[in-house]
Design a protein around this motif. Structure first.
Motif, PDB file in Angstrom:
ATOM      1  N   TYR A  51      -2.801   0.809   4.834  1.00  0.00           N
ATOM      2  CA  TYR A  51      -2.456   0.492   3.456  1.00  0.00           C
ATOM      3  C   TYR A  51      -3.490   1.143   2.541  1.00  0.00           C
ATOM      4  O   TYR A  51      -4.643   1.326   2.912  1.00  0.00           O
ATOM      5  N   LEU A  63      -1.128  -3.763  -2.506  1.00  0.00           N
ATOM      6  CA  LEU A  63      -1.275  -3.107  -1.209  1.00  0.00           C
ATOM      7  C   LEU A  63      -0.005  -2.310  -0.922  1.00  0.00           C
ATOM      8  O   LEU A  63       1.081  -2.885  -0.848  1.00  0.00           O
ATOM      9  N   GLN A 112      -5.037   0.488  -1.475  1.00  0.00           N
ATOM     10  CA  GLN A 112      -5.070  -0.499  -2.537  1.00  0.00           C
ATOM     11  C   GLN A 112      -5.674   0.119  -3.776  1.00  0.00           C
ATOM     12  O   GLN A 112      -6.803   0.616  -3.750  1.00  0.00           O
ATOM     13  N   PHE A 168      -7.074   0.257   3.820  1.00  0.00           N
ATOM     14  CA  PHE A 168      -7.194  -0.844   4.772  1.00  0.00           C
ATOM     15  C   PHE A 168      -6.359  -0.559   6.003  1.00  0.00           C
ATOM     16  O   PHE A 168      -5.164  -0.238   5.894  1.00  0.00           O
ATOM     17  N   TYR A 210       2.801   3.260   9.491  1.00  0.00           N
ATOM     18  CA  TYR A 210       2.507   2.241  10.473  1.00  0.00           C
ATOM     19  C   TYR A 210       2.936   2.717  11.862  1.00  0.00           C
ATOM     20  O   TYR A 210       3.659   3.711  11.996  1.00  0.00           O
ATOM     21  N   LEU A 221       1.966   0.356   1.659  1.00  0.00           N
ATOM     22  CA  LEU A 221       1.976   0.829   3.039  1.00  0.00           C
ATOM     23  C   LEU A 221       2.103   2.352   3.077  1.00  0.00           C
ATOM     24  O   LEU A 221       3.000   2.936   2.469  1.00  0.00           O
ATOM     25  N   TYR A 231      -1.293  -0.618  11.004  1.00  0.00           N
ATOM     26  CA  TYR A 231      -0.854  -0.198   9.677  1.00  0.00           C
ATOM     27  C   TYR A 231      -2.011   0.437   8.913  1.00  0.00           C
ATOM     28  O   TYR A 231      -3.173   0.087   9.109  1.00  0.00           O
TER      29      TYR A 231
END
Lengths: 112, 113
Positions: free
Chosen positions: A35, A43, A37, A90, A48, A45, A33
């Motif tokens: 993400y 968080l 932020q 992330f 993915y 998405l 995934y």
């Protein structure tokens, strides 16, 4: 910590330039995934992957593309970076979709 | 689409006080996960609840999953300065692709010594 490596960890780039963030895992997990932020947004998405060459959009996918040519690598590309894409990104992995997620240490991207 | 809300957004407590954060989903969840993110760090998995009404404990932390599997709570007894951070809940909805979980916006806890 899970074996997840993100690169680069910090990057400053100019508006309009392409940027690629890399994520490498050593856990052989099926799901990967990306993400982002941002303050006040938690968080979110972006995209993915549920296998090699199998990807799907998340809730904030506009302006981003991804590729997964190997189980261990998941790339996030900003085709033409904008200031609104300044964020912490992330990478995360999961053995089973919708179950425990392990996060990388993050990539701080600043678009000026 | 699925929405996950957490309250409160911020909580400031004196060391030794209790703390609770609540998580509410707009859809029924197949499971719920809790994560903790220390300032400047990355989210770290704490626990997963799967069954309706499930309660799990980790030392001073108590996690509950609602009977309808649409809400959850995290309770910390006698907070310590090491509890500082942002706590996130997340979970996949039954009626969406199980490959992805939606995260709440988190509750940021600060503890005054």
């Amino acid at each position: 910590d899970a074996g997840i490596t993100q690169s680069p960890r910090h990057k400053v780039t100019e508006t309009g330039t392409p940027v690629t963030l890399r994520c490498h895992q050593t856990e052989n997990h099926r799901y990967m995934y990306w993400y982002r932020q941002d303050p006040g947004h938690g968080l979110r998405l972006i995209h993915y992957s549920y296998g090699v060459k199998d990807t799907d959009k998340g809730e904030v996918s506009d302006g981003y593309s991804v590729s997964r040519s190997k189980t261990e690598d998941f790339l996030l590309t900003l085709e033409s970076a904008t200031s609104s894409q300044t964020s912490v990104y992330f990478c995360a992995i999961s053995e089973i979709g919708g179950n425990t997620i392990y996060f990388g240490e993050g990539s701080w991207l600043t678009v000026v | 689409g699925q929405q996950v809300m957490q309250i409160p957004q911020y909580q400031h407590v004196q060391e030794g006080e209790d703390f609770t954060t609540y998580c509410n989903s707009s859809t029924t969840l197949s499971n719920i996960q809790w994560y903790k993110q220390r300032p400047g760090g990355h989210p770290v998995f704490l626990i997963q609840l799967v069954k309706s009404g499930e309660v799990k404990k980790q030392k001073r932390l108590t996690f509950q999953f609602g009977e309808a599997k649409k809400n959850s709570s995290l309770h910390i007894t006698a907070t310590q300065t090491t509890d500082v951070g942002t706590y996130f809940c997340a979970g996949p909805s039954y009626n969406t692709n199980a490959g992805k979980s939606t995260f709440g916006d988190g509750t940021t806890l600060t503890v005054k010594p």
